[in-house]
Design a protein around this motif. Structure first.
Motif, PDB file in Angstrom:
ATOM      1  N   VAL A   2       0.838  -1.187   0.000  1.00 16.04           N
ATOM      2  CA  VAL A   2       0.000   0.000   0.000  1.00 16.04           C
ATOM      3  C   VAL A   2       0.877   1.242   0.000  1.00 16.04           C
ATOM      4  CG1 VAL A   2      -1.734   1.329   1.240  1.00 16.04           C
ATOM      5  CG2 VAL A   2      -1.863  -1.172   1.189  1.00 16.04           C
ATOM      6  N   GLN A   3       0.598   2.145  -0.917  1.00 17.35           N
ATOM      7  CA  GLN A   3       1.295   3.423  -0.973  1.00 17.35           C
ATOM      8  C   GLN A   3       0.285   4.555  -1.060  1.00 17.35           C
ATOM      9  OE1 GLN A   3       5.122   4.021  -3.067  1.00 17.35           O
ATOM     10  NE2 GLN A   3       4.656   2.059  -4.062  1.00 17.35           N
ATOM     11  N   LEU A   4       0.495   5.575  -0.249  1.00 15.42           N
ATOM     12  CA  LEU A   4      -0.335   6.766  -0.236  1.00 15.42           C
ATOM     13  C   LEU A   4       0.580   7.970  -0.408  1.00 15.42           C
ATOM     14  CD1 LEU A   4      -2.521   5.897   2.887  1.00 15.42           C
ATOM     15  CD2 LEU A   4      -3.082   5.446   0.501  1.00 15.42           C
ATOM     16  N   VAL A   5       0.299   8.801  -1.400  1.00 16.00           N
ATOM     17  CA  VAL A   5       1.140   9.952  -1.694  1.00 16.00           C
ATOM     18  C   VAL A   5       0.285  11.205  -1.752  1.00 16.00           C
ATOM     19  CG1 VAL A   5       2.798  10.977  -3.278  1.00 16.00           C
ATOM     20  CG2 VAL A   5       2.731   8.496  -2.991  1.00 16.00           C
ATOM     21  N   GLU A   6       0.527  12.116  -0.813  1.00 17.25           N
ATOM     22  CA  GLU A   6      -0.224  13.364  -0.746  1.00 17.25           C
ATOM     23  C   GLU A   6       0.403  14.424  -1.640  1.00 17.25           C
ATOM     24  OE1 GLU A   6      -0.113  11.672   3.554  1.00 17.25           O
ATOM     25  OE2 GLU A   6       1.264  11.907   1.849  1.00 17.25           O
ATOM     26  N   SER A   7      -0.433  15.338  -2.112  1.00 15.24           N
ATOM     27  CA  SER A   7       0.030  16.480  -2.879  1.00 15.24           C
ATOM     28  C   SER A   7      -0.988  17.606  -2.747  1.00 15.24           C
ATOM     29  CB  SER A   7       0.229  16.122  -4.356  1.00 15.24           C
ATOM     30  OG  SER A   7      -1.000  15.734  -4.951  1.00 15.24           O
ATOM     31  N   GLY A   8      -0.590  18.808  -3.128  1.00 13.62           N
ATOM     32  CA  GLY A   8      -1.502  19.940  -3.132  1.00 13.62           C
ATOM     33  C   GLY A   8      -1.292  20.947  -2.025  1.00 13.62           C
ATOM     34  N   GLY A   9      -0.390  20.669  -1.102  1.00 18.03           N
ATOM     35  CA  GLY A   9      -0.129  21.607  -0.031  1.00 18.03           C
ATOM     36  C   GLY A   9       0.601  22.837  -0.534  1.00 18.03           C
ATOM     37  N   GLY A  10       0.647  23.859   0.314  1.00 22.15           N
ATOM     38  CA  GLY A  10       1.323  25.082  -0.065  1.00 22.15           C
ATOM     39  C   GLY A  10       1.017  26.208   0.890  1.00 22.15           C
ATOM     40  N   LEU A  11       1.369  27.410   0.480  1.00 23.33           N
ATOM     41  CA  LEU A  11       1.156  28.614   1.266  1.00 23.33           C
ATOM     42  C   LEU A  11      -0.032  29.382   0.714  1.00 23.33           C
ATOM     43  CD1 LEU A  11       2.087  30.725   3.388  1.00 23.33           C
ATOM     44  CD2 LEU A  11       3.559  31.673   1.591  1.00 23.33           C
ATOM     45  N   VAL A  12      -0.990  29.694   1.580  1.00 27.96           N
ATOM     46  CA  VAL A  12      -2.165  30.461   1.181  1.00 27.96           C
ATOM     47  C   VAL A  12      -2.468  31.511   2.234  1.00 27.96           C
ATOM     48  CG1 VAL A  12      -3.194  28.596  -0.171  1.00 27.96           C
ATOM     49  CG2 VAL A  12      -3.753  28.831   2.253  1.00 27.96           C
ATOM     50  N   GLN A  13      -3.165  32.553   1.824  1.00 28.98           N
ATOM     51  CA  GLN A  13      -3.594  33.590   2.748  1.00 28.98           C
ATOM     52  C   GLN A  13      -4.854  33.156   3.486  1.00 28.98           C
ATOM     53  OE1 GLN A  13      -3.858  37.540   1.058  1.00 28.98           O
ATOM     54  NE2 GLN A  13      -2.242  37.100  -0.424  1.00 28.98           N
ATOM     55  N   PRO A  14      -5.090  33.691   4.680  1.00 25.51           N
ATOM     56  CA  PRO A  14      -6.345  33.393   5.368  1.00 25.51           C
ATOM     57  C   PRO A  14      -7.546  33.676   4.479  1.00 25.51           C
ATOM     58  CG  PRO A  14      -4.855  34.523   6.839  1.00 25.51           C
ATOM     59  CD  PRO A  14      -4.214  34.566   5.475  1.00 25.51           C
ATOM     60  N   GLY A  15      -8.504  32.764   4.509  1.00 22.15           N
ATOM     61  CA  GLY A  15      -9.672  32.879   3.661  1.00 22.15           C
ATOM     62  C   GLY A  15      -9.522  32.201   2.315  1.00 22.15           C
ATOM     63  N   GLY A  16      -8.320  31.768   1.995  1.00 20.54           N
ATOM     64  CA  GLY A  16      -8.064  31.112   0.735  1.00 20.54           C
ATOM     65  C   GLY A  16      -8.454  29.650   0.740  1.00 20.54           C
ATOM     66  N   SER A  17      -8.177  28.980  -0.376  1.00 21.02           N
ATOM     67  CA  SER A  17      -8.551  27.580  -0.545  1.00 21.02           C
ATOM     68  C   SER A  17      -7.387  26.751  -1.061  1.00 21.02           C
ATOM     69  CB  SER A  17      -9.726  27.451  -1.522  1.00 21.02           C
ATOM     70  OG  SER A  17     -10.881  28.117  -1.046  1.00 21.02           O
ATOM     71  N   LEU A  18      -7.402  25.487  -0.709  1.00 27.44           N
ATOM     72  CA  LEU A  18      -6.465  24.502  -1.229  1.00 27.44           C
ATOM     73  C   LEU A  18      -7.203  23.189  -1.403  1.00 27.44           C
ATOM     74  CD1 LEU A  18      -3.129  24.890   0.802  1.00 27.44           C
ATOM     75  CD2 LEU A  18      -3.441  25.318  -1.639  1.00 27.44           C
ATOM     76  N   ARG A  19      -6.733  22.403  -2.345  1.00 27.20           N
ATOM     77  CA  ARG A  19      -7.282  21.070  -2.544  1.00 27.20           C
ATOM     78  C   ARG A  19      -6.140  20.067  -2.438  1.00 27.20           C
ATOM     79  NH1 ARG A  19     -11.867  18.668  -4.648  1.00 27.20           N
ATOM     80  NH2 ARG A  19     -11.552  16.642  -5.698  1.00 27.20           N
ATOM     81  N   LEU A  20      -6.223  19.204  -1.448  1.00 26.50           N
ATOM     82  CA  LEU A  20      -5.231  18.165  -1.259  1.00 26.50           C
ATOM     83  C   LEU A  20      -5.682  16.885  -1.946  1.00 26.50           C
ATOM     84  CD1 LEU A  20      -4.385  18.581   2.536  1.00 26.50           C
ATOM     85  CD2 LEU A  20      -3.445  19.823   0.567  1.00 26.50           C
ATOM     86  N   SER A  21      -4.727  16.163  -2.485  1.00 29.35           N
ATOM     87  CA  SER A  21      -5.020  14.894  -3.125  1.00 29.35           C
ATOM     88  C   SER A  21      -4.147  13.805  -2.529  1.00 29.35           C
ATOM     89  CB  SER A  21      -4.781  14.971  -4.640  1.00 29.35           C
ATOM     90  OG  SER A  21      -5.687  15.859  -5.254  1.00 29.35           O
ATOM     91  N   CYS A  22      -4.662  12.597  -2.540  1.00 28.77           N
ATOM     92  CA  CYS A  22      -3.933  11.432  -2.055  1.00 28.77           C
ATOM     93  C   CYS A  22      -4.032  10.346  -3.108  1.00 28.77           C
ATOM     94  CB  CYS A  22      -4.519  10.959  -0.723  1.00 28.77           C
ATOM     95  SG  CYS A  22      -3.799   9.434  -0.080  1.00 28.77           S
ATOM     96  N   ALA A  23      -2.939  10.114  -3.804  1.00 31.07           N
ATOM     97  CA  ALA A  23      -2.882   9.056  -4.799  1.00 31.07           C
ATOM     98  C   ALA A  23      -2.620   7.736  -4.094  1.00 31.07           C
ATOM     99  CB  ALA A  23      -1.791   9.350  -5.821  1.00 31.07           C
ATOM    100  N   SER A  24      -3.471   6.759  -4.346  1.00 32.86           N
ATOM    101  CA  SER A  24      -3.405   5.495  -3.619  1.00 32.86           C
ATOM    102  C   SER A  24      -3.133   4.322  -4.546  1.00 32.86           C
ATOM    103  CB  SER A  24      -4.715   5.251  -2.867  1.00 32.86           C
ATOM    104  OG  SER A  24      -5.025   6.330  -2.005  1.00 32.86           O
TER     105      SER A  24
END
Length: 123
Positions: A2-24
Motif C-alpha cells: 500500500v502506498q499513499l502519496v499526498e500532494s496539493g499543499g502550499g502557502l495560502v492567505q487566510p480565507g483562501g482555498s487549497l485542494r489536497l489529493s492522495c494518490a493510492s
C-alpha cells in the motif's frame, strides 16, 4: 504493498482555498475507510475528516469549511479546504485502513496505512 502519496499543499492567505489529493495504490479507496489527519508543531496528530461506507465525518474545527471526497475512477482521496485559517497550518496526512466503515471518532490508531504528508501553511 500500500502506498499513499499526498500532494496539493502550499502557502495560502487566510480565507483562501487549497485542494489536497492522495494518490493510492495497493488499496481501493472506494472500498475502505480513508481519512485525513494533521499535525502542527508541538501538537499531537489530529483527525480532520474521514470517509467510508457510513459516509463522511469531520472534526468540529473544520466542519462547514472542508470537504472530503473520493474519486473511485482515479483511486484518489481529496480534501477540499475553503475559508482557511492560520490555525489550519499543519502537516496533512492521508491514511487508510482495510475496513469498509470508519469509526465514529477519527483516531490515528485506527488507520494502518499512512502517506508522508504535505505541508499546509496559512499566513
Amino acid at each position: 504493498h500500500v502506498q499513499l502519496v499526498e500532494s496539493g499543499g502550499g502557502l495560502v492567505q487566510p480565507g483562501g482555498s487549497l485542494r489536497l489529493s492522495c494518490a493510492s495504490s495497493g488499496i481501493t479507496v472506494g472500498l475502505n475507510c480513508m481519512a485525513w489527519f494533521r499535525q502542527a508543531p508541538g501538537k499531537g496528530r489530529e483527525g480532520v475528516a474521514s470517509i467510508g461506507r457510513g459516509g463522511t465525518r469531520y472534526d468540529y474545527s473544520v466542519e462547514g469549511r472542508f470537504t472530503v471526497s473520493r474519486d473511485n475512477d482515479k483511486n484518489t482521496l481529496a480534501l477540499q479546504m475553503n475559508s482557511l485559517k492560520p490555525e489550519d497550518t499543519a502537516m496533512y496526512y492521508c491514511a487508510a485502513d482495510r475496513r469498509a466503515f470508519c469509526y465514529k471518532y477519527i483516531r490515528s490508531t485506527d488507520l494502518n496505512y499512512w502517506g508522508q504528508g504535505t505541508q499546509v501553511t496559512v499566513s
